[in-house]
Structures are given as C-alpha cells and as structure tokens.
Design a protein around this motif. Structure first.
Motif, PDB file in Angstrom:
ATOM      1  N   HIS A  64       0.832  -1.207   0.000  1.00  0.00           N
ATOM      2  CA  HIS A  64       0.000   0.000   0.000  1.00  0.00           C
ATOM      3  C   HIS A  64       0.867   1.258   0.000  1.00  0.00           C
ATOM      4  CE1 HIS A  64      -3.301   2.705   0.833  1.00  0.00           C
ATOM      5  NE2 HIS A  64      -2.613   3.176   1.866  1.00  0.00           N
ATOM      6  N   LYS A  65       1.911   1.258   0.821  1.00  0.00           N
ATOM      7  CA  LYS A  65       2.825   2.410   0.886  1.00  0.00           C
ATOM      8  C   LYS A  65       3.537   2.646  -0.443  1.00  0.00           C
ATOM      9  CE  LYS A  65       3.664   2.110   5.827  1.00  0.00           C
ATOM     10  NZ  LYS A  65       4.615   1.731   6.883  1.00  0.00           N
ATOM     11  N   LYS A  66       3.717   1.578  -1.216  1.00  0.00           N
ATOM     12  CA  LYS A  66       4.372   1.683  -2.529  1.00  0.00           C
ATOM     13  C   LYS A  66       3.373   2.005  -3.649  1.00  0.00           C
ATOM     14  CE  LYS A  66       8.528   0.616  -1.169  1.00  0.00           C
ATOM     15  NZ  LYS A  66       9.629   1.555  -1.250  1.00  0.00           N
ATOM     16  N   GLY A  67       2.102   2.198  -3.298  1.00  0.00           N
ATOM     17  CA  GLY A  67       1.090   2.566  -4.283  1.00  0.00           C
ATOM     18  C   GLY A  67       0.370   1.410  -4.933  1.00  0.00           C
ATOM     19  N   VAL A  68       0.574   0.202  -4.427  1.00  0.00           N
ATOM     20  CA  VAL A  68      -0.104  -0.969  -4.979  1.00  0.00           C
ATOM     21  C   VAL A  68      -1.469  -1.111  -4.299  1.00  0.00           C
ATOM     22  CG1 VAL A  68       0.004  -3.477  -5.271  1.00  0.00           C
ATOM     23  CG2 VAL A  68       2.110  -2.114  -5.397  1.00  0.00           C
ATOM     24  N   PRO A  69      -2.551  -1.180  -5.073  1.00  0.00           N
ATOM     25  CA  PRO A  69      -3.876  -1.338  -4.454  1.00  0.00           C
ATOM     26  C   PRO A  69      -3.956  -2.653  -3.671  1.00  0.00           C
ATOM     27  CG  PRO A  69      -4.071  -0.794  -6.781  1.00  0.00           C
ATOM     28  CD  PRO A  69      -2.624  -1.105  -6.520  1.00  0.00           C
ATOM     29  N   THR A  70      -4.405  -2.569  -2.460  1.00  0.00           N
ATOM     30  CA  THR A  70      -4.538  -3.755  -1.616  1.00  0.00           C
ATOM     31  C   THR A  70      -5.596  -3.503  -0.560  1.00  0.00           C
ATOM     32  OG1 THR A  70      -3.318  -5.334  -0.261  1.00  0.00           O
ATOM     33  CG2 THR A  70      -2.694  -3.040  -0.037  1.00  0.00           C
ATOM     34  N   ILE A  71      -6.078  -4.565   0.055  1.00  0.00           N
ATOM     35  CA  ILE A  71      -7.030  -4.439   1.158  1.00  0.00           C
ATOM     36  C   ILE A  71      -6.226  -4.279   2.437  1.00  0.00           C
ATOM     37  CG2 ILE A  71      -8.821  -5.610   2.496  1.00  0.00           C
ATOM     38  CD1 ILE A  71      -9.622  -7.038  -0.106  1.00  0.00           C
ATOM     39  N   LEU A  72      -6.501  -3.207   3.158  1.00  0.00           N
ATOM     40  CA  LEU A  72      -5.775  -2.933   4.396  1.00  0.00           C
ATOM     41  C   LEU A  72      -6.543  -3.445   5.603  1.00  0.00           C
ATOM     42  CD1 LEU A  72      -4.549   0.704   3.716  1.00  0.00           C
ATOM     43  CD2 LEU A  72      -3.257  -1.423   3.519  1.00  0.00           C
ATOM     44  N   SER A  73      -5.801  -3.876   6.593  1.00  0.00           N
ATOM     45  CA  SER A  73      -6.406  -4.323   7.843  1.00  0.00           C
ATOM     46  C   SER A  73      -6.694  -3.123   8.736  1.00  0.00           C
ATOM     47  CB  SER A  73      -5.448  -5.275   8.569  1.00  0.00           C
ATOM     48  OG  SER A  73      -5.246  -6.435   7.812  1.00  0.00           O
ATOM     49  N   LEU A  74      -7.709  -3.267   9.574  1.00  0.00           N
ATOM     50  CA  LEU A  74      -8.054  -2.233  10.554  1.00  0.00           C
ATOM     51  C   LEU A  74      -7.497  -2.625  11.904  1.00  0.00           C
ATOM     52  CD1 LEU A  74     -11.854  -1.752   9.775  1.00  0.00           C
ATOM     53  CD2 LEU A  74      -9.972  -0.312   9.004  1.00  0.00           C
ATOM     54  N   LYS A  75      -7.165  -1.627  12.705  1.00  0.00           N
ATOM     55  CA  LYS A  75      -6.754  -1.912  14.075  1.00  0.00           C
ATOM     56  C   LYS A  75      -7.994  -2.126  14.929  1.00  0.00           C
ATOM     57  CE  LYS A  75      -2.306   0.388  14.149  1.00  0.00           C
ATOM     58  NZ  LYS A  75      -1.446   1.373  14.798  1.00  0.00           N
ATOM     59  N   ASN A  76      -7.884  -3.060  15.869  1.00  0.00           N
ATOM     60  CA  ASN A  76      -9.007  -3.307  16.779  1.00  0.00           C
ATOM     61  C   ASN A  76      -8.963  -2.308  17.939  1.00  0.00           C
ATOM     62  OD1 ASN A  76      -7.099  -4.308  18.640  1.00  0.00           O
ATOM     63  ND2 ASN A  76      -7.486  -6.427  18.086  1.00  0.00           N
ATOM     64  N   SER A  77      -9.841  -2.467  18.881  1.00  0.00           N
ATOM     65  CA  SER A  77      -9.946  -1.538  20.015  1.00  0.00           C
ATOM     66  C   SER A  77      -8.713  -1.564  20.906  1.00  0.00           C
ATOM     67  CB  SER A  77     -11.201  -1.845  20.839  1.00  0.00           C
ATOM     68  OG  SER A  77     -11.160  -3.189  21.303  1.00  0.00           O
ATOM     69  N   GLU A  78      -7.865  -2.562  20.727  1.00  0.00           N
ATOM     70  CA  GLU A  78      -6.632  -2.660  21.514  1.00  0.00           C
ATOM     71  C   GLU A  78      -5.413  -2.198  20.717  1.00  0.00           C
ATOM     72  OE1 GLU A  78      -7.052  -6.764  22.215  1.00  0.00           O
ATOM     73  OE2 GLU A  78      -8.582  -6.498  23.754  1.00  0.00           O
ATOM     74  N   GLY A  79      -5.642  -1.634  19.511  1.00  0.00           N
ATOM     75  CA  GLY A  79      -4.558  -1.133  18.690  1.00  0.00           C
ATOM     76  C   GLY A  79      -3.820  -2.192  17.894  1.00  0.00           C
ATOM     77  N   GLU A  80      -4.403  -3.386  17.799  1.00  0.00           N
ATOM     78  CA  GLU A  80      -3.787  -4.505  17.066  1.00  0.00           C
ATOM     79  C   GLU A  80      -4.540  -4.744  15.762  1.00  0.00           C
ATOM     80  OE1 GLU A  80      -1.096  -6.351  17.905  1.00  0.00           O
ATOM     81  OE2 GLU A  80      -0.771  -5.168  19.720  1.00  0.00           O
ATOM     82  N   PHE A  81      -3.822  -5.235  14.750  1.00  0.00           N
ATOM     83  CA  PHE A  81      -4.455  -5.575  13.482  1.00  0.00           C
ATOM     84  C   PHE A  81      -5.087  -6.961  13.500  1.00  0.00           C
ATOM     85  CE2 PHE A  81      -1.344  -2.415  11.891  1.00  0.00           C
ATOM     86  CZ  PHE A  81      -2.227  -1.574  11.258  1.00  0.00           C
ATOM     87  N   LEU A  82      -4.716  -7.771  14.464  1.00  0.00           N
ATOM     88  CA  LEU A  82      -5.144  -9.160  14.500  1.00  0.00           C
ATOM     89  C   LEU A  82      -5.798  -9.463  15.831  1.00  0.00           C
ATOM     90  CD1 LEU A  82      -4.997 -11.950  13.054  1.00  0.00           C
ATOM     91  CD2 LEU A  82      -2.793 -12.275  14.166  1.00  0.00           C
ATOM     92  N   THR A  83      -6.960 -10.083  15.802  1.00  0.00           N
ATOM     93  CA  THR A  83      -7.644 -10.532  17.014  1.00  0.00           C
ATOM     94  C   THR A  83      -7.611 -12.046  17.009  1.00  0.00           C
ATOM     95  OG1 THR A  83      -9.103  -8.609  17.018  1.00  0.00           O
ATOM     96  CG2 THR A  83      -9.801 -10.503  18.317  1.00  0.00           C
ATOM     97  N   VAL A  84      -7.066 -12.634  18.072  1.00  0.00           N
ATOM     98  CA  VAL A  84      -6.928 -14.077  18.138  1.00  0.00           C
ATOM     99  C   VAL A  84      -7.878 -14.621  19.209  1.00  0.00           C
ATOM    100  CG1 VAL A  84      -5.341 -15.995  18.598  1.00  0.00           C
ATOM    101  CG2 VAL A  84      -4.511 -13.931  17.439  1.00  0.00           C
ATOM    102  N   TYR A  85      -8.697 -15.603  18.809  1.00  0.00           N
ATOM    103  CA  TYR A  85      -9.574 -16.310  19.740  1.00  0.00           C
ATOM    104  C   TYR A  85      -9.177 -17.771  19.726  1.00  0.00           C
ATOM    105  CZ  TYR A  85     -12.688 -12.265  19.701  1.00  0.00           C
ATOM    106  OH  TYR A  85     -13.204 -11.018  19.832  1.00  0.00           O
ATOM    107  N   TYR A  86      -9.013 -18.353  20.881  1.00  0.00           N
ATOM    108  CA  TYR A  86      -8.666 -19.777  20.963  1.00  0.00           C
ATOM    109  C   TYR A  86      -9.842 -20.552  21.469  1.00  0.00           C
ATOM    110  CZ  TYR A  86      -3.859 -18.301  20.302  1.00  0.00           C
ATOM    111  OH  TYR A  86      -2.705 -17.771  19.801  1.00  0.00           O
TER     112      TYR A  86
END
Length: 86
Positions: A64-86
């Motif tokens: 994305h920073k290089k100008g290539v179209p891509t789907i970006l992840s959103l940060k969750n309420s804890e400031g992380e891009f990934l939410t892990v549930y076990y």
C-alpha cells in the motif's frame, strides 16, 4: 462470532452479514453496518499460524505504501491488526 469480532473493530449496528464463497480464504464475510461495509476474514485452519497472518498484514501495508492497491487491515480496540480467539 462475526458480531463479536466486529465489535472489537468498531463496526457499528450490523445490518447484514454475508459469507462469501471464495475458495482461497478460510471464511470471508461481507459485513454491512451503519458505519460502512467491511470484509471480515475468519481464519479457523490450524495451518494459519499467527506469525504468517501477521506477515501477510505487513506485506499488504508495505505494498500500500508503494502505491499498490490492496485491502488494508483495521486496528481493533486494543490497537492490534489481529484478534486471536482460541
């Protein structure tokens, strides 16, 4: 489960959840909500290691920073891009 995930990402008042039939992902859902339309990827495969998913997120951000179209992840309420549930 999608509702629980959506709440962590600030997706408000879900109107519709549609599971997309795409073979290359493990569970892609289109979520239409009051504040927009989002794609939520739910990875349930034991082969999807957390470090691999984090690497995919970093690659998408780099492209994305290089100008290539891509789907970006959103940060969750804890400031992380990934939410892990076990």
């Amino acid at each position: 489960m999608i509702e629980k995930i959506a709440q962590k990402y600030g997706i408000m008042n879900i109107e519709k959840i549609e599971r997309l039939s795409i073979k290359s992902t493990n569970g892609l859902h289109k979520v239409k909500a009051e504040n927009g339309t989002f794609l939520v990827k739910k990875l349930t495969s034991p082969y999807k290691k957390e470090e691999n998913v984090r690497a995919q997120i970093e690659i998408a951000m780099h492209l994305h920073k290089k100008g290539v179209p891509t789907i970006l992840s959103l940060k969750n309420s804890e400031g992380e891009f990934l939410t892990v549930y076990y």
